[in-house]
Write a protein that holds these residues in place. Structure first.
Motif, PDB file in Angstrom:
ATOM      1  N   CYS A  37      49.492 116.594  56.910  1.00 22.36           N
ATOM      2  CA  CYS A  37      50.668 116.628  56.015  1.00 22.36           C
ATOM      3  C   CYS A  37      51.920 117.096  56.765  1.00 22.36           C
ATOM      4  CB  CYS A  37      50.386 117.549  54.836  1.00 22.36           C
ATOM      5  SG  CYS A  37      51.819 117.758  53.766  1.00 22.36           S
ATOM      6  N   PRO A  38      52.962 116.254  56.811  1.00 22.53           N
ATOM      7  CA  PRO A  38      54.170 116.642  57.549  1.00 22.53           C
ATOM      8  C   PRO A  38      55.021 117.689  56.822  1.00 22.53           C
ATOM      9  CG  PRO A  38      54.515 114.539  56.476  1.00 22.53           C
ATOM     10  CD  PRO A  38      53.087 114.920  56.203  1.00 22.53           C
ATOM     11  N   ALA A  39      54.721 117.897  55.540  1.00 24.10           N
ATOM     12  CA  ALA A  39      55.557 118.836  54.776  1.00 24.10           C
ATOM     13  C   ALA A  39      54.826 120.141  54.461  1.00 24.10           C
ATOM     14  CB  ALA A  39      56.016 118.168  53.475  1.00 24.10           C
ATOM     15  N   TYR A  43      55.121 124.391  52.215  1.00 26.35           N
ATOM     16  CA  TYR A  43      54.424 124.643  50.948  1.00 26.35           C
ATOM     17  C   TYR A  43      53.961 126.090  50.822  1.00 26.35           C
ATOM     18  CZ  TYR A  43      53.617 119.525  50.716  1.00 26.35           C
ATOM     19  OH  TYR A  43      53.743 118.170  50.677  1.00 26.35           O
ATOM     20  N   PRO A  47      47.616 121.239  50.954  1.00 27.72           N
ATOM     21  CA  PRO A  47      46.973 120.272  50.047  1.00 27.72           C
ATOM     22  C   PRO A  47      45.499 120.581  49.763  1.00 27.72           C
ATOM     23  CG  PRO A  47      48.402 119.116  51.567  1.00 27.72           C
ATOM     24  CD  PRO A  47      48.411 120.551  51.991  1.00 27.72           C
ATOM     25  N   CYS A  71      56.285 117.814  48.143  1.00 30.08           N
ATOM     26  CA  CYS A  71      55.565 116.669  48.724  1.00 30.08           C
ATOM     27  C   CYS A  71      56.507 115.478  48.803  1.00 30.08           C
ATOM     28  CB  CYS A  71      54.371 116.340  47.828  1.00 30.08           C
ATOM     29  SG  CYS A  71      53.689 114.714  48.113  1.00 30.08           S
ATOM     30  N   VAL A  72      56.523 114.802  49.955  1.00 33.51           N
ATOM     31  CA  VAL A  72      57.460 113.681  50.133  1.00 33.51           C
ATOM     32  C   VAL A  72      56.787 112.318  49.930  1.00 33.51           C
ATOM     33  CG1 VAL A  72      59.038 114.951  51.630  1.00 33.51           C
ATOM     34  CG2 VAL A  72      57.119 113.730  52.657  1.00 33.51           C
ATOM     35  N   GLN A  73      55.560 112.349  49.427  1.00 32.68           N
ATOM     36  CA  GLN A  73      54.829 111.117  49.096  1.00 32.68           C
ATOM     37  C   GLN A  73      54.713 110.153  50.281  1.00 32.68           C
ATOM     38  OE1 GLN A  73      53.194 109.939  46.061  1.00 32.68           O
ATOM     39  NE2 GLN A  73      53.119 112.168  45.969  1.00 32.68           N
ATOM     40  N   CYS A  74      54.376 110.725  51.446  1.00 34.14           N
ATOM     41  CA  CYS A  74      54.208 109.864  52.622  1.00 34.14           C
ATOM     42  C   CYS A  74      52.833 109.192  52.621  1.00 34.14           C
ATOM     43  CB  CYS A  74      54.381 110.686  53.895  1.00 34.14           C
ATOM     44  SG  CYS A  74      53.039 111.859  54.145  1.00 34.14           S
ATOM     45  N   LEU A  75      51.909 109.680  51.811  1.00 34.41           N
ATOM     46  CA  LEU A  75      50.550 109.137  51.621  1.00 34.41           C
ATOM     47  C   LEU A  75      49.584 109.413  52.779  1.00 34.41           C
ATOM     48  CD1 LEU A  75      51.209 105.643  49.960  1.00 34.41           C
ATOM     49  CD2 LEU A  75      51.272 107.879  48.916  1.00 34.41           C
ATOM     50  N   THR A  76      50.019 110.203  53.767  1.00 37.05           N
ATOM     51  CA  THR A  76      49.134 110.497  54.909  1.00 37.05           C
ATOM     52  C   THR A  76      47.833 111.138  54.432  1.00 37.05           C
ATOM     53  OG1 THR A  76      51.099 110.908  56.223  1.00 37.05           O
ATOM     54  CG2 THR A  76      49.020 111.675  57.158  1.00 37.05           C
ATOM     55  N   CYS A  77      47.951 112.079  53.501  1.00 34.74           N
ATOM     56  CA  CYS A  77      46.752 112.792  53.017  1.00 34.74           C
ATOM     57  C   CYS A  77      45.758 111.812  52.397  1.00 34.74           C
ATOM     58  CB  CYS A  77      47.140 113.871  52.017  1.00 34.74           C
ATOM     59  SG  CYS A  77      48.229 113.282  50.709  1.00 34.74           S
ATOM     60  N   ALA A  88      47.873 112.189  47.228  1.00 31.00           N
ATOM     61  CA  ALA A  88      49.304 111.972  46.966  1.00 31.00           C
ATOM     62  C   ALA A  88      49.530 111.616  45.502  1.00 31.00           C
ATOM     63  CB  ALA A  88      49.831 110.859  47.868  1.00 31.00           C
ATOM     64  N   PHE A  91      49.278 114.768  43.490  1.00 30.47           N
ATOM     65  CA  PHE A  91      50.499 115.573  43.631  1.00 30.47           C
ATOM     66  C   PHE A  91      51.631 114.996  42.762  1.00 30.47           C
ATOM     67  CE2 PHE A  91      50.586 118.682  47.330  1.00 30.47           C
ATOM     68  CZ  PHE A  91      49.220 118.887  47.317  1.00 30.47           C
TER      69      PHE A  91
HETATM   70  S1  SF4 Z   1      51.769 112.708  50.381  1.00 33.27           S
HETATM   71 FE1  SF4 Z   1      50.226 114.135  51.141  1.00 33.27          FE
HETATM   72  S2  SF4 Z   1      50.574 114.247  53.354  1.00 33.27           S
HETATM   73 FE2  SF4 Z   1      52.416 113.340  52.461  1.00 33.27          FE
HETATM   74  S3  SF4 Z   1      53.791 115.071  52.055  1.00 33.27           S
HETATM   75 FE3  SF4 Z   1      52.609 114.767  50.161  1.00 33.27          FE
HETATM   76  S4  SF4 Z   1      50.843 116.146  50.357  1.00 33.27           S
HETATM   77 FE4  SF4 Z   1      51.740 115.927  52.406  1.00 33.27          FE
END
Ligand code: SF4
Ligand code: SF4
Length: 233
Positions: A37-39, A43, A47, A71-77, A88, A91
């Motif tokens: 998670c880049p963010a 927090y 996560p 959360c920036v909703q990058c979907l990496t998680c 995501a 979240f």
């Molecule tokens: S979508 Fe997941 S990985 Fe991306 S910022 Fe939110 S919690 Fe972190």
């Protein structure tokens, strides 16, 4: 000490299964989501901690957390989860619930989300410079803005950010969808709160009735026993 709230855990688990098709019980705490998670460094809970808190029913803490707001909703998680859990999505849904329930999130987080969503609803896309200007105006904190000027200047000169925001085709439709979905979420949360309150009141009334019945039965048994002993005497 963690208090396990089975009722809260089950309530929100079913809600998330229904709304996001994600079951928090599937998480086995490998930590992959947090590692990518880049963010997460911003927090209050990572996560995987959020997932664990949902499992044990610490839902109020989750809904009040900055994690779901930042959360920036990058979907990496979601992409990294070996259990294919849409973290995501969870979240995002929790953020909608927290907003609809008017949770008390830190002021700058609230201001950022408002600036972000207002900008998207108004222009149908994210005009970064406009959004950040609205955010800094909302925070009334010029020192925070000064810290980012150094980043903004090269981005503008290299054409990465436009100075003037531009409304895309269909922006009115985006705005309508956003307002409608937020209203729907608010109505849903309100109706759910009322039905939960009614269920709790019903349970309390049933408990009172059961206690009164038990008391009456005890009094009746005592009276009968007393009557019997008087007859015997
Ligand atoms: S979508 Fe997941 S990985 Fe991306 S910022 Fe939110 S919690 Fe972190
Ligand atoms: S990556 Fe998936 S299984 Fe691992 S801790 Fe995160 S949610 Fe749980």
């Amino acid at each position: 000490l963690i208090r396990y709230d089975a009722q809260q855990a089950a309530f929100y688990r079913e809600k998330l299964v229904k709304r996001v098709q994600a079951d928090v019980r599937d998480c086995y705490q490998c930590g992959n989501c947090s590692a990518g998670c880049p963010a997460a460094f911003t927090y209050d809970y990572t996560p995987n901690q959020i997932m664990r808190m949902l499992q044990v029913g610490l839902v109020d803490k989750v809904l009040d957390s900055t994690a779901i707001q930042l959360c920036v909703q990058c979907l990496t998680c979601s992409a990294r989860c070996p259990r294919n859990i849409d973290i995501a999505g969870i979240f995002e849904d929790l953020k909608t619930i927290a907003t609809a329930q008017q949770r008390d999130v830190p002021e700058h987080v609230k201001t950022f989300n408002k600036a972000f969503m207002d900008a998207v609803a108004r222009y149908g896309q994210l005009p970064e410079l406009y959004m950040m200007a609205m955010f800094y105006l909302g925070t009334m904190n010029p020192r925070m803005a000064m810290g980012d000027v150094g980043l903004a200047v090269p981005m503008i000169t290299k054409g990465k950010m436009k100075i003037l925001p531009r409304r895309v085709k269909g922006a009115a439709e985006v705005s309508r969808i956003y307002k409608k979905s937020m209203q729907k979420a608010r109505d849903y949360e309100r109706a759910e709160a009322v039905s939960r309150q009614q269920a709790a009141e019903g349970a309390r009334a049933a408990a009172r009735l059961a206690a009164a019945t038990k008391h009456d039965a005890g009094a009746l048994a005592a009276a009968l026993a007393k009557g019997g002993s008087e007859v015997d005497g």
